[in-house]
Design an enzyme around this catalytic site. Structure first.
Site, PDB file in Angstrom:
ATOM      1  N   TYR A 137       0.922  -1.242   0.075  1.00 35.98           N
ATOM      2  CA  TYR A 137       0.126   0.007  -0.018  1.00 35.98           C
ATOM      3  C   TYR A 137       0.992   1.186   0.081  1.00 35.98           C
ATOM      4  O   TYR A 137       1.883   1.046  -0.362  1.00 35.98           O
ATOM      5  CB  TYR A 137      -0.915  -0.028   1.183  1.00 35.98           C
ATOM      6  CG  TYR A 137      -2.145   0.868   1.422  1.00 35.98           C
ATOM      7  CD1 TYR A 137      -2.850   0.868   0.617  1.00 35.98           C
ATOM      8  CD2 TYR A 137      -2.136   1.595   2.574  1.00 35.98           C
ATOM      9  CE1 TYR A 137      -4.059   2.040   0.615  1.00 35.98           C
ATOM     10  CE2 TYR A 137      -3.147   2.776   2.440  1.00 35.98           C
ATOM     11  CZ  TYR A 137      -4.204   2.842   1.467  1.00 35.98           C
ATOM     12  OH  TYR A 137      -5.239   3.453   1.518  1.00 35.98           O
ATOM     13  N   ARG A 190      -5.620  10.804 -11.025  1.00 28.77           N
ATOM     14  CA  ARG A 190      -4.860  11.528  -9.947  1.00 28.77           C
ATOM     15  C   ARG A 190      -4.234  10.257  -8.842  1.00 28.77           C
ATOM     16  O   ARG A 190      -5.100  10.074  -7.792  1.00 28.77           O
ATOM     17  CB  ARG A 190      -5.739  12.513  -9.197  1.00 28.77           C
ATOM     18  CG  ARG A 190      -5.064  13.560  -8.348  1.00 28.77           C
ATOM     19  CD  ARG A 190      -5.041  12.938  -7.005  1.00 28.77           C
ATOM     20  NE  ARG A 190      -6.121  12.525  -5.953  1.00 28.77           N
ATOM     21  CZ  ARG A 190      -6.403  11.658  -5.279  1.00 28.77           C
ATOM     22  NH1 ARG A 190      -5.360  10.935  -5.075  1.00 28.77           N
ATOM     23  NH2 ARG A 190      -7.586  11.303  -4.973  1.00 28.77           N
ATOM     24  N   ASP A 303     -13.515   7.046  -1.636  1.00 33.29           N
ATOM     25  CA  ASP A 303     -12.628   6.881  -0.482  1.00 33.29           C
ATOM     26  C   ASP A 303     -11.759   8.181  -0.188  1.00 33.29           C
ATOM     27  O   ASP A 303     -11.436   8.552   0.832  1.00 33.29           O
ATOM     28  CB  ASP A 303     -11.789   5.867  -1.006  1.00 33.29           C
ATOM     29  CG  ASP A 303     -10.769   5.344   0.312  1.00 33.29           C
ATOM     30  OD1 ASP A 303     -10.973   5.369   1.390  1.00 33.29           O
ATOM     31  OD2 ASP A 303      -9.574   4.956   0.098  1.00 33.29           O
ATOM     32  N   ASN A 445       0.048  11.931   0.087  1.00 36.47           N
ATOM     33  CA  ASN A 445       0.599  10.620  -0.224  1.00 36.47           C
ATOM     34  C   ASN A 445       1.400  10.627  -1.689  1.00 36.47           C
ATOM     35  O   ASN A 445       0.858  11.374  -2.421  1.00 36.47           O
ATOM     36  CB  ASN A 445      -0.264   9.394  -0.087  1.00 36.47           C
ATOM     37  CG  ASN A 445      -0.931   9.155   1.133  1.00 36.47           C
ATOM     38  OD1 ASN A 445      -0.243   9.459   2.170  1.00 36.47           O
ATOM     39  ND2 ASN A 445      -2.192   9.100   1.295  1.00 36.47           N
TER      40      ASN A 445
HETATM   41  O1  LIG Z   1      -3.846   5.490  -0.725  1.00 42.39           O
HETATM   42  C1  LIG Z   1      -3.882   6.253   0.228  1.00 42.39           C
HETATM   43  O2  LIG Z   1      -2.619   6.011   0.914  1.00 42.39           O
HETATM   44  C2  LIG Z   1      -4.788   7.274   0.535  1.00 42.39           C
HETATM   45  C3  LIG Z   1      -5.407   7.704  -0.477  1.00 42.39           C
HETATM   46  O3  LIG Z   1      -6.432   7.185  -0.831  1.00 42.39           O
HETATM   47  C4  LIG Z   1      -4.747   8.795  -1.544  1.00 42.39           C
HETATM   48  O4  LIG Z   1      -3.780   9.078  -1.131  1.00 42.39           O
HETATM   49  O5  LIG Z   1      -5.303   8.836  -2.541  1.00 42.39           O
HETATM   50 MG   LIG Z   2      -6.813   7.513  -2.917  1.00 41.48          MG
END
Ligand SMILES: O=C([O-])CC(=O)C(=O)O
Ligand SMILES: [Mg+2]
Length: 589
Positions: A137, A190, A303, A445
């Protein structure tokens, strides 16, 4: 009675065993409903030979096939003589993984394992979640997406491109699993804070869904990752001979909307009303529009807007124990007015409004946003995108973040711009100059896009900051004291949130469910966590946390009349636990 498998083979009907824990998560094979000691044998009928069994990641156990299983399933000679067990395999794999110095190699090793032996993959991920989360992740999944074309081996998930227009329902039927419960879909525009990665964004739905299983206990066979390829505007990818996606500029407007609409209709037609569709890493303009358009007709969840909002609200509720006061006493300043920024802002305003009975228009006034053009203020209203407009308060224009911090004097500073290194020393020092305990969240991130590092936050605030970030940071030592930064990542919320929706047969997402999830997560922060300055519980306990989040979300859904699984189970936490997938091997005799 017999039921027909889609490949035409017959298997005995598993009867009520096909319903896990009296209700939650269906499994047509009855496999997940069986306990570790129960015998399940669908593949003796549906799989031709032992050789195929070894290459079926869902059932392969490698050296852990027992002598009896080797005899019964034509595996003699196909495996070396040694018989292992899952624990020993896990030990060996963790040892091997740790040999790789390059994190991307660990990622690739994990993906290979997932393709080879799915239960072992999940066993590793669940038992070593804090160590492996950053690999499968954020942040490493970001690098994997950037290099997806060259590390690509076997396709994962479904690719739906403009070429499939008019045929999306057929494409869905090509997927081997029929009873899908959750789809994570991206169009790659994105990806994290890394921008447009086109078709290579597939790493994100794959990674998110592996967390649905590992952290939330949704069966892997019920999860479907999808990437919609409408082209990319990333010049580097367009000129890369190894690029795996459509080599054309992104389709927009009607062409885009039509493909997405066909997709949304096909999904509902194929999987029914209760299929959960999680939108992930769409660009702002499409993300808000898709959510608004489909939230009344589909079970959809964004999300980046809603999951991030819920996790941040949870952290803020928890942080009140450390900084004092109620949410209404605080002043919030965001850098970034996109999906995450405005999503979080709206949920904070909603929570304050519910708690104080003040109208939303009033509670929004304590929340300020800064975008690339400066503070969002009323004089800019005409030129603002619609999702920013409710945040355009009366104030003179301010261009720079530092000046906005000095003018607004926030108690909470939240970074959601996707741009790294924007919380400078001056910004953090300013926050520390008028706050005893400044609350600073650097949410962008992956790590390269983080607004500041944990070390910078602790050092520049003289160790007074309460800090959390979207991507993980190691503990920091400052003047002899060790500070453990929290990870304010939506991974805390979406697996449990999704489980709660699925297990209750919920048909629509309601904002009150997000608030319920936030409160459930905040309630999981322990005294020991607070003593370390943490506003989130550690990930090591995440399955338990997810069960509590699922229970609260389901409870809210029943309360709102949106849950279709009746009667309502009495103990929703126990029910959630009973629905959760376990990666322990099954006996195959
Ligand atoms: O994926 C992740 O760490 C958190 C998230 O949804 C993003 O940054 O788009
Ligand atoms: Mg995301």
């Amino acid at each position: 009675m017999e039921s027909v498998l889609t490949n035409g083979d017959l298997v005995p009907d598993m009867g009520d065993k096909s319903v896990v824990g009296g209700g939650g998560v269906e499994d047509v094979y009855g496999e997940d409903s069986a306990t570790k000691d129960q015998l399940v044998t669908p593949w003796t009928i549906s799989v031709a030979s032992g050789y195929t069994l070894l290459r079926d990641p869902r059932h392969n156990k490698g050296l852990a096939f027992t002598e009896k299983e080797r005899d019964a399933h034509y595996l003699r000679g196909l495996l070396p003589p040694s018989v292992s067990n899952q624990e020993l395999q896990e030990k060996k794999l963790m040892h091997n993984l740790r040999q790789y110095d390059v994190p991307l190699h660990r990622y690739m090793a994990m993906m290979d394992l997932q393709e080879r032996n799915e239960r072992l993959f999940y066993k590793l991920l669940i038992d070593n979640v804090e160590e492996l989360l950053p690999i499968v992740y954020t942040p490493i999944v970001g690098e994997a997406c950037q290099k997806y074309g060259s590390i690509f081996r076997r396709p994962q998930g479904l690719f739906i491109s403009l070429k499939e227009k008019g045929k999306i329902l057929e494409v869905l039927k090509n997927w081997p699993e029929k009873s899908i419960q959750v789809i994570v879909v991206t169009d790659g525009e994105r990806i994290l804070g890394l921008g447009d990665l086109g078709c290579q964004g597939m790493g994100i739905p794959v990674g998110k869904l592996s967390l649905y299983t590992a952290l939330g206990g949704v069966r892997p066979s019920a999860c479907l990752p999808i990437t919609i390829d409408v082209g990319t505007n990333n010049e580097k990818l367009l000129s890369d001979e190894f690029y795996i996606g459509l080599k054309q500029k992104r389709a927009t407007g009607q062409e885009y909307a039509e493909l997405l609409h066909e997709f949304m209709c096909a999904v509902k037609q194929n999987y029914g009303e209760k299929i959960l569709i999680q939108f992930e890493d769409f660009a702002n303009h499409n993300a808000f529009e898709l959510l608004a358009k489909y939230r009344t007709t589909h079970l959809v969840f964004n999300d980046d807007i809603q999951g991030t909002a819920s996790v941040v609200l949870a952290g803020l509720i928890a942080a009140l124990k450390l900084v004092g006061g109620t949410l209404a006493d605080h002043t919030f300043l965001f850098l970034g007015a996109g999906e995450a920024g405005t999503g979080i802002a709206e949920l904070i305003a909603l929570e304050i409004s519910k708690k104080t009975n003040a109208p939303l228009e009033e509670t929004r006034k304590k929340i300020w946003l800064v975008d690339s053009k400066g503070l969002v203020v009323s004089s800019r209203k005409e030129s603002l995108q619609h999702f920013k407009r409710s945040w355009a308060h009366e104030h003179e224009p301010v261009k720079e973040l530092l000046d906005a911090v000095k003018a607004i004097k926030p108690t909470v500073l939240i970074g959601t711009s996707g741009v790294g290194k924007t919380f400078t020393k001056d910004v953090i020092k300013a926050m520390a100059s008028f706050n005893e305990k400044p609350l600073i969240l650097a949410l962008s991130n992956p790590t390269s896009q983080s607004e500041c590092t944990a070390e910078e936050a602790y050092t520049w605030s003289g160790g007074r900051v309460i800090f959390a970030s979207g991507s993980p940071f190691d503990p920091v030592e400052h003047e002899g004291k060790v500070f453990v930064p929290g990870q304010a990542n939506n991974a805390y919320i979406f697996p449990g949130f999704g489980l709660g929706l699925i297990m209750s047969g919920t048909i629509r997402v309601h904002d009150d469910m997000l608030l319920a999830a936030s409160e459930a997560l905040a309630a999981q922060v322990t005294k020991e966590n607070y003593e370390k300055g943490l506003i989130y519980p550690p990930f090591s306990n995440i399955r338990n946390i997810s069960a509590h989040i699922a229970a609260k979300v389901a409870a809210k859904s029943y309360e709102l009349g949106l849950a279709s699984r009746l009667p309502r189970p009495k103990d929703l936490v126990k029910f959630a636990e009973s629905c959760m997938y376990s990666p322990v091997y099954r006996n195959y005799l």
